[in-house]
Scaffold this motif. Structure first.
Motif: not given
Length: 535
Positions: A295-299, A457-460
């Protein structure tokens, strides 16, 4: 009547083996633990001298035998390395299943525990993929856990053999490539075609003292290293000299930790997503964090796409992204061309972080970018083709339109090293601004060589507090550019050295091809129907 009888026997066996027997072992472990705590002052002296008593002099002709876990590695638990294989080579669901098995594994004896972990970890995995993991993923964690004293003893001898009950496929690549071991005798796994079945071969789990006897016959090896366990005592007692690795000294002594500068071989490339050693507790925390991390990565991604640069920078820092900038962009001397920002390459997000820090739009050139990364990129991205003439024309056009970001390494590097810089950029611009970039993650790596690059990018951004520190250096003086009479190779090498000195990194002559040959077994080339793309 036959089927019910067989079923009753099967249920009886399961109840006896997994419940009664396991509960008895658990109770015995607890009793022994309490007994040892109460009687610690009455412990018997070790049967063999400590490893610290070993004389390293004049060992050049000796043969050494030892185990891997608990001897060459500072800890005896091999669970984290099975978890790495399950997560990186299998899937997140396999890793979760292995984590759920921990309470049951704890009450099993060593042999049943190892067989259970082997089955959960390896069942259905490709042999080739695990062999690749042994070269690309596991060595980093082995080196970080390497026992310095044991390695010094190993390195002082001429012939080195490792006997271990863990699967040979998990350790052989590291032992031969990094520690120059002559032979690895370990547990062999059964395979069907190109896939592991999850069972050990017909010979069963390796018994070290028996394997040593079969290998050497009546001849005794010169040196044996082992732990304080009974099995290791049987193992090293067959050697001319035997030394014991003290568990407490090995695990807790600062002198047993192998510093990076003392690594047998520099660790420049490694793959995999996990940035931490997945012990049971650490893995449990990771799975607790995953839903919030996604959720935090998407935000964070939407913040970068929707909000203006300055606002996105502030909100990103509030969400936990540690983005820092040192230095400032030089003043523009003319309006004909934009600045060429030359960065070292740590993650796919390097140009995005630079653009957000400067508070202005930049254009980034890449050699390959997934469709997903193109869609979520808050800056303009242009793909190159590896055709020097076409790429030069493209970059010239982009420079005439505004500022441009280029990463001449051509691929990312996680460790404190810089790969060789391509010299093409130096032929195209005189206004060159070097930018030193360093990143840090605590849970997931945002780069991969063999995984899905669209998830980088999402994993980072899934890390609790990812950091990216940028330092803009002085614009390159004209006399150090091609316009001042320097060759493009001299300019590229100079900037590589300048960035390395700023970051405290080391320069190398390694290239993207070297990285992919080591980590993925190919040159990093993917053939498309329309064109050739270099990843």
């Amino acid at each position: 009547m036959v089927f019910p009888t067989v079923l009753l026997r099967l249920v009886d066996w399961v109840l006896y083996q997994l419940l009664a027997n396991s509960c008895y072992r658990a109770a015995r472990k607890m009793r022994n633990y309490g007994f040892l705590r109460n009687k610690s002052s009455q412990q018997q002296p070790p049967l063999f001298p400590s490893l610290t008593k070993f004389d390293l002099q004049n060992r050049g002709s000796d043969t050494l035998v030892c185990d891997f876990q608990g001897v060459l590695l500072r800890t005896q638990s091999f669970f984290p390395y099975f978890m790495l294989v399950a997560f990186e080579g299998g899937s997140i669901f396999r890793a979760f299943l292995l984590l759920l098995s921990c309470p049951f594994l704890w009450v099993l004896d060593y042999e049943l525990k190892l067989r259970a972990m082997i089955f959960i970890t390896f069942c259905g995995l490709r042999v080739e993929g695990i062999e690749s993991m042994g070269r690309a993923v596991l060595p980093k964690f082995y080196l970080e856990n390497l026992n310095r004293h044991a390695y010094e003893v190993l390195a002082s001898t001429s012939s080195r053999l490792v006997f271990t009950s863990v699967p040979r496929v998990m350790v052989e690549g590291f032992l031969k490539e990094y520690l120059s071991v002559d032979g690895v005798i370990g547990t062999e796994l059964h395979s069907f075609g190109t896939y592991f079945t999850g069972f050990v071969s017909g010979s069963g789990l390796l018994v070290k003292h028996r394997a040593l006897k079969e290998y050497f016959g009546d001849k005794k090896p010169d040196i044996g290293l082992g732990t304080s366990s009974l099995h290791d005592h049987l193992f090293i007692s067959q050697c001319k000299e035997a030394y014991e690795v003290n568990k407490e000294d090995s695990k807790n002594s600062p002198t047993s930790v192998m510093p990076r500068e003392k690594y047998p071989k520099p660790l420049i490339f490694h793959d995999g997503r996990l940035a931490f050693l997945p012990t049971p507790l650490a893995t449990f925390y990771m799975f607790l964090w995953l839903p919030l991390g996604i959720i935090l990565a998407i935000f964070r991604i939407f913040v970068g796409i929707i909000l203006p640069y300055k606002v996105a920078h502030s909100v990103g820092n509030w969400s936990g992204v540690d983005l820092r900038l040192k230095g400032c962009s030089p003043s523009r001397s003319h309006d004909k061309k934009g600045f060429l920002y030359v960065c070292n390459h740590r993650t796919l997000l390097d140009p995005v972080f630079l653009s957000a820090s400067l508070g202005k739009p930049l254009t980034a050139v890449t050699y390959s970018l997934s469709k997903m990364s193109e869609l979520i990129a808050p800056i303009k991205t242009v793909s190159l083709t590896r055709d020097r003439k076409k790429d030069g024309e493209t970059m010239q056009r982009l420079l005439s339109e505004g500022d441009l970001v280029v990463c001449p390494e051509g691929t990312t590097c996680r460790e404190p090293y810089l790969l060789r810089f391509s010299s093409l950029f130096a032929e195209l611009a005189d206004d060159i601004v070097p930018v030193a970039i360093n990143t840090h993650v605590s849970m997931f790596y945002g780069t991969t060589a063999s995984g899905l690059k669209c998830l980088d990018p999402i994993f980072f951004l899934m890390n609790p507090r990812p950091s990216c520190h940028l330092q803009i250096l002085e614009k390159l003086p004209k006399e150090l550019t091609c316009a001042g009479g320097r060759s493009s190779f001299e300019v590229a090498n100079y900037i590589q050295r300048q960035l390395a000195d700023t970051l405290g990194f080391e320069c190398t002559d390694l290239t993207r091809k070297d990285k992919y040959m080591m980590l993925a077994g190919n040159e990093g080339i993917v053939h498309d129907k329309k064109r050739k793309i270099i990843t």
